[in-house]
Scaffold this active site. Structure first.
Site, short mmCIF file in Angstrom:
data_model
loop_
_atom_site.label_atom_id
_atom_site.label_comp_id
_atom_site.label_asym_id
_atom_site.label_seq_id
_atom_site.Cartn_x
_atom_site.Cartn_y
_atom_site.Cartn_z
CG HIS A 185 -2.24 -0.66 0.93
ND1 HIS A 185 -3.14 -0.14 0.02
CD2 HIS A 185 -2.81 -1.78 1.41
CE1 HIS A 185 -4.21 -0.92 -0.04
NE2 HIS A 185 -4.04 -1.93 0.79
CG ASP A 221 -2.68 1.44 3.85
OD1 ASP A 221 -2.61 2.52 3.22
OD2 ASP A 221 -1.76 1.03 4.59
CE1 TYR A 258 -8.23 5.95 -14.47
CE2 TYR A 258 -6.70 6.75 -12.81
CZ TYR A 258 -7.44 5.72 -13.36
OH TYR A 258 -7.41 4.48 -12.80
CD GLU A 266 -0.55 3.43 12.30
OE1 GLU A 266 -0.25 3.49 13.52
OE2 GLU A 266 -0.71 2.35 11.69
#
Ligand SMILES: [Zn+2]
Ligand SMILES: [Zn+2]
Length: 420
Positions: A119, A124, A322, A398
Site C-alpha cells: 500500500h 489502506d 483519466y 497514523e
C-alpha cells in the site's frame, strides 16, 4: 451552494466519535497494510468492508460493483439529499522497505511479472478512514438529514492490462444512483504535507493522464550498409526531439501547463543490425479538456510526419485514461470553511496543481465533487525528503487517520445539514 457563514452543528459528536474509533481505524489500516491487494483483486479487503457496513445496519450493501467494489447506503432519520464519500482500496506492485511490524511481505504477479505488493499510495488509510466514518455516522443516523453513500472502489491505480475497472466502471454500474447522489467528497493522504495539514484547490487540481505508443516502421538492414534500408532508430530519435516541441512551441502555457514525456524507447537486438521497428511509449498530462485534444493531435501529427520525412512510417495509439480532476468551484468554496473549522485556519492551504492523476474525476463528471489532500508526514520529519507516495519507503503517520475521519464526517454532515 450555501453561504460560508454556515453552522457546524454536530461537530462535538464528530470529535468524540473520532477519538473513540481511532484505535479501531488504526488496527484496520495495519491489517490492510499487511494484506495488500492489487487492482481488481481486493476481495479480502472488500469482504471486511462489506461485513463492517452490514454489521452497522446499513440500508443497502452492494458488493462486486466494478469487480470488487462495495457500495453502502446509510439513510438518516430525517429527510434530505444524498451525499457520497469515496475511498479506494487497491495497492501497488511495490516491494515494501518500511521497517514496521505490519510491513507487507505479500508477493504477486503484475502483468505477468513477479512483484512485491504494498500500500504505497496510502489507499489502506483511505479505506480504514471511510470505515471509521461509516461507524461514526451510523452511530448518529437518527439525526442525519438525508442519506450517505459510501463508495469503496477498486483499481484506482488502473487494473492490469486487459481488464477494466476503477471509478469509471463504478459509475457505469450505478454507484451514484438509487437514490441519486447530489455531491461527492474524497480525500488523498500525501507525504508532501505534514500531519494536520490540509491542501485543496478550486477548479483543475490533478491532471488528465493518457498514454501513447508510437510504432516506427523502417526497413531492416546491415548496420554497416544503412543505405540499403531505413533506420527507425534515427527516425525515433528525431521524433523524441520533435515531441519536445509540442508543449514548448504549440501549447498556450499561459492557460494551463501540460506535459509530454517519452518513457520507453525500444528497438534493435544487435550492434550490427538496423532493426525493422522501434517502439516509443509515453504519457500526456493536461489540466484542460480542450488542450488535451490539442496535445493528442500534435503528438500524432509530429510522429507521423517526422517518420514520413525519414522515409519510415509511424502508427500512433493514444489511450485516454483519466480525465482532469476538477473541483466544483461552488462546492470548493463551500467546503473550505468546514476544513478550516476542523483543521484550524493555519493548517488549511491552497496547493499547487498536481501532475499526477486520479479517477475521482469520473465521479466529478457525473456530480459536483470535491477532492482534497490530507498530510501524512510526521511533524518531526522533513517534508522535502519524506519518501513520496508510490515509494517503497512511503511511511504514514497514523495520526492522519483520525484527522481524515473528522474531515470527511464533517463535510458530509455539514453538507447534508446545509442542503436539507
Ligand atoms: Zn497512487
Ligand atoms: Zn492514490
Amino acid at each position: 451552494m450555501n453561504a460560508p457563514d454556515k453552522a457546524f452543528s454536530l461537530d462535538p459528536r464528530i470529535a468524540e466519535g473520532a477519538d473513540r474509533l481511532e484505535p479501531k481505524v488504526v488496527a484496520w489500516r495495519r491489517d490492510f497494510h499487511q494484506n495488500p491487494e492489487l487492482g481488481n483483486r481486493e476481495t479480502r479487503t472488500a469482504r471486511i468492508v462489506a461485513d463492517h457496513l452490514r454489521k452497522l445496519g446499513f440500508d443497502e450493501v452492494r458488493e462486486q460493483v466494478a469487480t470488487t467494489g462495495v457500495v453502502g447506503t446509510l439513510k438518516g432519520g430525517r429527510p434530505g439529499p444524498v451525499v457520497a464519500l469515496r475511498a479506494d482500496m487497491d495497492a501497488l506492485p511495490v516491494t515494501e522497505q518500511v521497517d514496521v511490524p505490519f510491513a507487507s511481505k505479500v508477493r504477486s504477479q503484475w502483468n505477468g511479472q513477479d512483484c512485491g505488493v504494498m500500500h504505497a499510495c496510502g489507499h489502506d488509510a483511505h479505506t480504514s478512514i471511510l470505515m471509521g466514518v461509516a461507524e461514526l455516522l451510523a452511530g448518529m443516523r437518527a439525526e442525519i438529514p438525508g442519506t450517505v453513500r459510501f463508495i469503496f472502489q477498486p483499481a484506482e491505480e488502473t487494473p492490469p492490462i486487459g481488464e477494466v475497472g476503477g471509478a469509471k466502471v463504478m459509475v457505469e454500474q450505478g454507484c451514484l444512483q438509487g437514490p441519486k447522489v447530489d455531491a461527492i467528497f474524497g480525500l488523498h493522504i500525501t507525504s508532501v504535507l505534514g500531519t494536520g495539514q490540509v491542501g485543496y484547490r478550486s477548479g483543475p487540481l490533478m491532471a488528465s493522464a493518457d498514454d501513447f505508443r508510437v510504432f516506427i516502421r523502417g526497413s531492416q538492414t546491415h548496420a554497416a550498409m544503412p543505405w540499403r534500408g531505413i533506420d527507425p532508430i534515427v527516425v525515433g530519435a528525431q521524433i523524441v526531439l520533435g515531441l519536445q516541441t509540442v508543449v514548448s512551441r504549440h501549447m498556450n502555457i499561459t492557460k494551463e501547463p501540460s506535459i509530454v514525456t517519452v518513457g520507453v524507447f525500444q528497438g534493435g537486438v544487435r550492434h550490427n543490425i538496423i532493426p525493422d521497428e522501434v517502439k516509443l511509449e509515453g504519457t500526456i498530462r493536461s489540466f484542460d479538456e480542450g488542450q488535451r485534444s490539442e496535445l493528442h493531435e500534435h503528438v500524432k501529427r509530429i510522429s507521423e510526419m517526422m517518420a514520413q520525412a525519414g522515409g519510415a512510417s509511424a502508427r500512433v495509439h493514444i489511450h485516454r485514461w483519466y480525465d482532469v480532476t476538477v473541483n466544483d468551484p461552488g462546492l470548493t468554496e463551500w467546503s473550505a470553511p468546514t476544513l478550516r473549522h476542523i483543521a484550524g485556519d493555519a493548517n488549511v492551504n491552497v496547493v499547487d496543481k498536481v501532475c499526477g492523476s486520479e479517477d475521482f474525476s469520473f465521479y466529478q463528471k457525473a456530480v459536483p465533487g470535491f477532492f482534497f489532500f490530507v498530510g501524512c508526514t510526521h511533524p518531526d520529519r522533513d517534508l522535502a525528503t519524506a519518501a513520496p507516495n508510490h515509494s517503497p519507503r512511503f511511511h504514514v503517520d497514523e495520526a492522519c487517520l483520525k484527522h481524515g475521519m473528522k474531515l470527511l464526517s464533517a463535510l458530509a454532515l455539514d453538507w447534508l445539514a446545509a442542503n436539507a
